[in-house]
Scaffold this active site. Structure first.
Site, PDB file in Angstrom:
ATOM      1  N   CYS A 129       9.392  69.015  66.792  1.00  7.98           N
ATOM      2  CA  CYS A 129       7.949  68.917  66.274  1.00  7.98           C
ATOM      3  C   CYS A 129       6.912  68.216  67.362  1.00  7.98           C
ATOM      4  O   CYS A 129       5.686  68.521  67.347  1.00  7.98           O
ATOM      5  CB  CYS A 129       7.698  68.005  65.016  1.00  7.98           C
ATOM      6  N   CYS A 144      15.194  66.002  60.853  1.00  7.15           N
ATOM      7  CA  CYS A 144      13.622  66.455  60.519  1.00  7.15           C
ATOM      8  C   CYS A 144      13.884  67.980  59.697  1.00  7.15           C
ATOM      9  O   CYS A 144      14.782  68.805  60.140  1.00  7.15           O
ATOM     10  CB  CYS A 144      13.134  66.792  61.943  1.00  7.15           C
TER      11      CYS A 144
END
Ligand code: MSP
Length: 471
Positions: A129, A144
């Site tokens: 990200c 994640c």
């Protein structure tokens, strides 16, 4: 002076090539840009590549010059969009001089405002990200949820941005401008985030050898999101071509996927408030789609190449499918089987068949038709409203209602059995409606619409080659 319109897509990471997910966002912006151009608005549609991420240096590997890798990849992205006929006006590269200058100028404004301070970041970082994350952002296994990766634990000296100074101002802005974040579900999510969880965030990273050096301290590079968001300004000349910038800013809409809303709906407006720059009119977050029920991912190897798909079906068919299958905003599933089904039923049998039938009847009738004065401005209110609110499937639904209405009339009145004046009288309103349809579908089907327009512009209309051969 004509109204201006400025629409943006996210700028994409270059460690991967464009897949159908990125294509979705970019086509959405293309539809809007084409619609606004046809209304006569002075339109800018920007897209580009986010190159200063560590993903770039990792993907380049040890044996390759990173800038060369970036040049090659950015070239591929731009080429792909061109190859698909996407009508972007600006292609931003974050390694360009223009962008770096804009970032430097923007940084100085925020610094002068007193919103940057030195601190230490100790916590988690998700490289996928490119984001500082907390346990709250992870799934039950501590991974994640988007990248299925365990974030790194980092401890580094950073410069921070005082997001906390803008919490109230942001909440106020969301409250007063309900359209600023759309759809509403995303708006609510952001309000909760800003109210309960938004803290100051790092705008620099330590010890990276790729990225834009921080003006204050060359041992740091600017955090890639702080740099990337500024592309929306650098695309239209911020800090360089002031006149152009003043003309097009604020953006009318930033189109993003729902994975990057925190950056666009919270960080970005706070950065702009700090720099004393007007906020964009809207951030619209669309849903994510899966492929045959699976998330699109490099490791699953299911990332569909838009060029291959275009070669099989034609790009207009892909555009039609992506924007009619599910509402923009909602999540959806992509399956080639479904694409083929809809291609045959809606395009080959629907639009294509109608146009072919009417053209053939016109040939038979040998009548002259008048030219039309219909323009997109004469479209029904519902069509304009649908496009203004990015309800693309509604606009398409309306057009396909027209198609079925004419189809029904033809079957009911047996138009093919008529002749002479009766045939002419029956055909004239149908030809007129097909012309209207061809104008209304142009933002969606930019290759097909001109073929229909050309064919039906009168005075004589003969048979037409199939627009969508059955698959
Ligand atoms: N570089 C950042 C954006 C910076 S903008 C200032 C980034 N890049 S990305 O290459 O990962 O692109 C993410 C975007 O691609 C998503 O927000 C969305 O627009 C699009 N999509 C990627 N996969 C997608 C799907 N599976 N479905 C729909 N859209 C998808 O994040």
């Amino acid at each position: 002076m004509s109204k201006k319109y400025y629409v943006t897509t996210p700028i994409y990471y270059i460690n991967d090539k464009p897949h159908i997910g990125h294509t979705y966002t970019t086509v959405a912006a293309d539809i809007l840009a084409r619609y606004h151009r046809s209304l006569g608005h002075d339109t800018v549609f920007s897209t580009g590549t986010d190159e200063n991420s560590s993903k770039t240096s990792v993907a380049a590997g040890n044996n390759q010059d990173v800038q060369k890798y970036a040049d090659d990849m950015a070239g591929k992205w731009e080429e792909t969009w061109k190859n698909l006929g996407l009508s972007f006006d600006v292609f931003v590269r974050t390694t360009s001089k223009q962008h770096k200058t804009a970032v430097g100028r923007f940084f100085n404004k925020v610094y002068e405002k007193g919103d940057i301070y030195e601190g230490k970041y100790e916590g988690l970082y998700c490289g996928g990200c490119e984001a500082f994350v907390t346990k709250r952002d992870l799934d039950e296994e501590g991974l994640c949820p988007d990248h299925k990766q365990k974030p790194e634990t980092v401890s580094e000296e950073n410069y921070f941005f005082k997001l906390s100074n803008y919490r109230e101002a942001l909440l106020n802005h969301y409250e007063k401008n309900p359209d600023f974040i759309q759809p509403d579900s995303i708006r609510r999510e952001i309000i909760n985030f800003v109210r309960d969880h938004a803290t100051d965030f790092s705008i620099s990273r330590q010890g990276l050898d790729w990225g834009i050096p921080l003006p204050l301290d060359k041992t740091q590079t600017i955090y890639v999101w702080f740099d990337a968001l500024i592309n929306y300004l650098s695309a239209i000349g911020f800090g360089i071509e002031e006149k152009k910038f003043v003309k097009y800013w604020p953006a009318d809409v930033h189109i993003v996927g729902k994975d990057i809303i925190k950056f666009h709906c919270a960080y970005w407006p706070a950065m702009l408030l700090s720099a004393g720059i007007e906020l964009p009119h809207q951030v619209f977050a669309h849903g994510f789609f899966t492929i045959n029920g699976n998330k699109i991912s490099k490791s699953l190897g299911n990332a569909i190449d838009p060029i291959k798909l275009r070669d099989e079906y034609g790009f207009d068919a892909i555009r039609y499918f992506l924007f009619s299958e599910f509402p923009f905003g909602a999540d959806g599933n992509f399956s080639e089987e479904r694409l083929r089904e809809r291609y045959n039923s809606q395009l080959a049998n629907g639009l294509g068949n109608l146009v072919a039938r009417v053209a053939k009847l016109c040939e038979k009738s040998e009548f002259q038709f008048h030219t039309t004065s219909f323009t997109i401005k004469d479209a029904p209110k519902e069509y304009h409203e649908a496009l203004e609110h990015l309800r693309f499937h509604e606009a398409l639904g309306l057009i396909w209602d027209y198609i079925s209405t004419i189809d029904r009339q033809i079957s009911e009145e047996h138009t093919w059995k008529l002749s002479g004046t009766a045939l002419k009288n029956a055909l004239e309103p149908k030809v007129e409606k097909i012309r209207e349809i061809s104008i209304l579908i142009e933002p969606f089907l930019p290759e097909t619409a001109p073929i229909i327009q050309q064919h039906f512009k009168g005075p004589l209309i003969g048979a037409i080659d199939p627009l969508f051969p059955r698959k």
